[in-house]
Design a protein around this motif. Structure first.
Motif, short mmCIF file in Angstrom:
data_model
loop_
_atom_site.label_atom_id
_atom_site.label_comp_id
_atom_site.label_asym_id
_atom_site.label_seq_id
_atom_site.Cartn_x
_atom_site.Cartn_y
_atom_site.Cartn_z
N VAL A 70 -76.45 -14.43 21.59
CA VAL A 70 -75.10 -13.87 21.56
C VAL A 70 -74.27 -14.68 22.55
N TYR A 71 -73.20 -15.29 22.07
CA TYR A 71 -72.39 -16.14 22.94
C TYR A 71 -71.39 -15.30 23.75
N PRO A 72 -71.13 -15.69 24.99
CA PRO A 72 -70.07 -15.03 25.75
C PRO A 72 -68.75 -15.16 25.01
N SER A 73 -67.92 -14.13 25.12
CA SER A 73 -66.67 -14.14 24.36
C SER A 73 -65.50 -13.64 25.20
N ASP A 74 -64.36 -14.34 25.07
CA ASP A 74 -63.10 -13.90 25.64
C ASP A 74 -62.17 -13.36 24.55
N ALA A 75 -62.72 -13.13 23.36
CA ALA A 75 -61.92 -12.68 22.22
C ALA A 75 -62.34 -11.27 21.81
N ASN A 76 -61.92 -10.85 20.62
CA ASN A 76 -62.29 -9.52 20.14
C ASN A 76 -63.40 -9.61 19.10
N PHE A 77 -64.28 -10.60 19.28
CA PHE A 77 -65.41 -10.78 18.37
C PHE A 77 -66.55 -11.43 19.14
N LEU A 78 -67.71 -11.44 18.51
CA LEU A 78 -68.89 -12.09 19.09
C LEU A 78 -69.49 -13.05 18.07
N LEU A 79 -69.86 -14.23 18.51
CA LEU A 79 -70.58 -15.18 17.68
C LEU A 79 -72.06 -14.99 17.98
N VAL A 80 -72.83 -14.76 16.92
CA VAL A 80 -74.24 -14.39 17.08
C VAL A 80 -75.12 -15.27 16.20
N ARG A 81 -76.15 -15.85 16.78
CA ARG A 81 -77.15 -16.60 16.01
C ARG A 81 -78.35 -15.70 15.70
N PHE A 82 -78.91 -15.87 14.50
CA PHE A 82 -80.03 -15.06 14.05
C PHE A 82 -81.21 -15.93 13.64
N ASP A 83 -82.41 -15.36 13.74
CA ASP A 83 -83.58 -16.05 13.20
C ASP A 83 -83.44 -16.21 11.69
N ASP A 84 -82.89 -15.19 11.05
CA ASP A 84 -82.65 -15.22 9.61
C ASP A 84 -81.27 -14.64 9.35
N ALA A 85 -80.26 -15.50 9.39
CA ALA A 85 -78.88 -15.03 9.24
C ALA A 85 -78.63 -14.46 7.86
N ASP A 86 -79.31 -14.98 6.84
CA ASP A 86 -79.15 -14.47 5.48
C ASP A 86 -79.61 -13.01 5.41
N ALA A 87 -80.74 -12.72 6.01
CA ALA A 87 -81.26 -11.35 6.01
C ALA A 87 -80.35 -10.42 6.81
N ALA A 88 -79.84 -10.92 7.94
CA ALA A 88 -78.94 -10.10 8.76
C ALA A 88 -77.66 -9.79 8.01
N PHE A 89 -77.10 -10.80 7.35
CA PHE A 89 -75.86 -10.60 6.60
C PHE A 89 -76.07 -9.60 5.48
N ALA A 90 -77.18 -9.74 4.75
CA ALA A 90 -77.47 -8.84 3.64
C ALA A 90 -77.72 -7.42 4.13
#
Length: 358
Positions: free
Chosen positions: A294-314
């Motif tokens: 999870v990247y630090p954020s100065d905005a109103n969102f978070l950028l997140v990396r996943f082991d399986d982004a396809d599964a997370a999105f679904a």
């Protein structure tokens, strides 16, 4: 001639643009100069919208100037930040010959506007170091110089990275490129950041333009009101390149109401709540199964990396939660961007992701 005007397309420096009926400063009580309807629409009993609106209403510009702490002459209101981006490309890049520099991963409209205009898009990618993404300002400057780029677009806080750029580096870049390029700092998410705004640099750097919007912190995305703030001479050029009536009357009314002092106090409270939820969500996501980073954020969102982004999105979609898939962007093949919602909405995100296998 102001130095920054040397960066404007030569054929537009003295371009007068279209002078609409509302541009003419004349007085009267019977207005028959704009071919408007003499009668109100039946659905607009008071005739509030019968006439064309002022292209840049002074009360609106004064209100926005006060909001951002600048002079009204430095403000151009438009249809979201998107119009500001488009106007800058149009005014500074010769069709088929101009160039812009962007720092991917970044907001896609910079490249879209440039390509629609026939301008080259030169990339100086962000570098992932330490806790997050950083801008290589030396690479940006070198590419702008090598490609004779008229525009450099910086996003701070970055979309989708959430990272703010150091003001001293922005200032140094603007100084180095003073006779070369206009440096544009897109601050769509600045209200959520703890770092100072690039607006504090305007007095020293005439080739700097800052973009702001009421879509995010002010919850007015549907109103489509963005602002370009910069050198008065350059703002006047952009104004002459703008459509005759860019601001619908209902939108002007909505912005005036939303920037009233009492409303602004409530807005600040909403921003504080979002920042608190951002912190809570970031901590909880970091412990969620399948979350790599999870990247630090100065905005109103978070950028997140996943082991399986396809599964997370679904999994999120199955739970009725829609997030932004960032996997098409370079260097983000495993990432999703998650807007910070209400506490209840964020709980739904966390609840759904606990079912994503690590």
């Amino acid at each position: 001639m102001s130095g920054v005007l040397d960066l404007v397309r030569a054929d537009l420096r003295d371009f007068a643009g279209y002078r609409s009926a509302r541009t003419e400063r004349v007085q009267g009580d019977v207005w028959l100069n704009a071919n408007e309807s003499a009668r109100a629409n039946a659905g607009d009993a008071e005739g509030a919208y019968r006439r064309y609106p002022d292209p840049q209403p002074e009360p609106l510009r004064e209100r926005l100037a006060a909001l951002y702490g600048v002079r009204a002459a430095r403000v151009l209101a438009g249809r979201g930040s998107d119009e500001g981006i488009d106007l800058l490309v149009r005014a500074l890049c010769v069709p088929g010959h101009g160039a812009i520099v962007i720092t991917p991963p970044t907001f896609g409209m910079y490249a879209v506007c440039a390509r629609l205009h026939g301008a080259r898009v030169v990339e100086a990618p962000l570098v992932e170091r330490g806790e997050g993404f950083q801008c290589d300002f030396t690479a940006v400057a070198r590419k702008a110089e090598a490609e004779n780029a008229r525009l450099v677009f910086l996003c701070s806080p970055g979309n989708p990275t959430g990272a703010s750029l150091p003001l001293e580096s922005i200032a140094a870049l603007a100084c180095r490129l003073e006779r070369q390029s206009v440096v544009v700092v897109d601050e769509a998410y600045q209200e959520f950041a703890s770092t100072p705004s690039a607006l504090t640099l305007l007095d020293r750097h005439p080739n700097l333009v800052v973009l702001r919007t009421l879509s995010k912190a002010h919850a007015l995305a549907g109103v489509r009101l963005g602002v370009a703030i910069g050198n008065e001479a350059l703002i006047e050029v952009l104004r002459r390149c703008q459509a005759p009536y860019p601001l619908p009357a209902p939108c002007i009314d909505a912005v005036m109401r939303a920037t009233d002092a009492a409303v602004l106090e409530a807005t600040r409270g909403g921003v504080a709540a979002t920042i608190a939820e951002r912190t809570r969500l970031a901590v909880a996501l970091a412990d969620a199964p399948g979350v790599r980073r999870v990247y630090p954020s100065d905005a109103n969102f978070l950028l997140v990396r996943f082991d399986d982004a396809d599964a997370a999105f679904a999994t999120l979609l199955a739970a009725g939660v829609v997030v932004r898939d960032m996997r098409a962007q370079a260097a983000l093949g495993d990432a999703l961007r998650i807007t910070v919602g209400t506490a209840a909405q964020n709980d739904r995100v966390l609840s759904a992701l606990t079912g994503v296998a690590a």
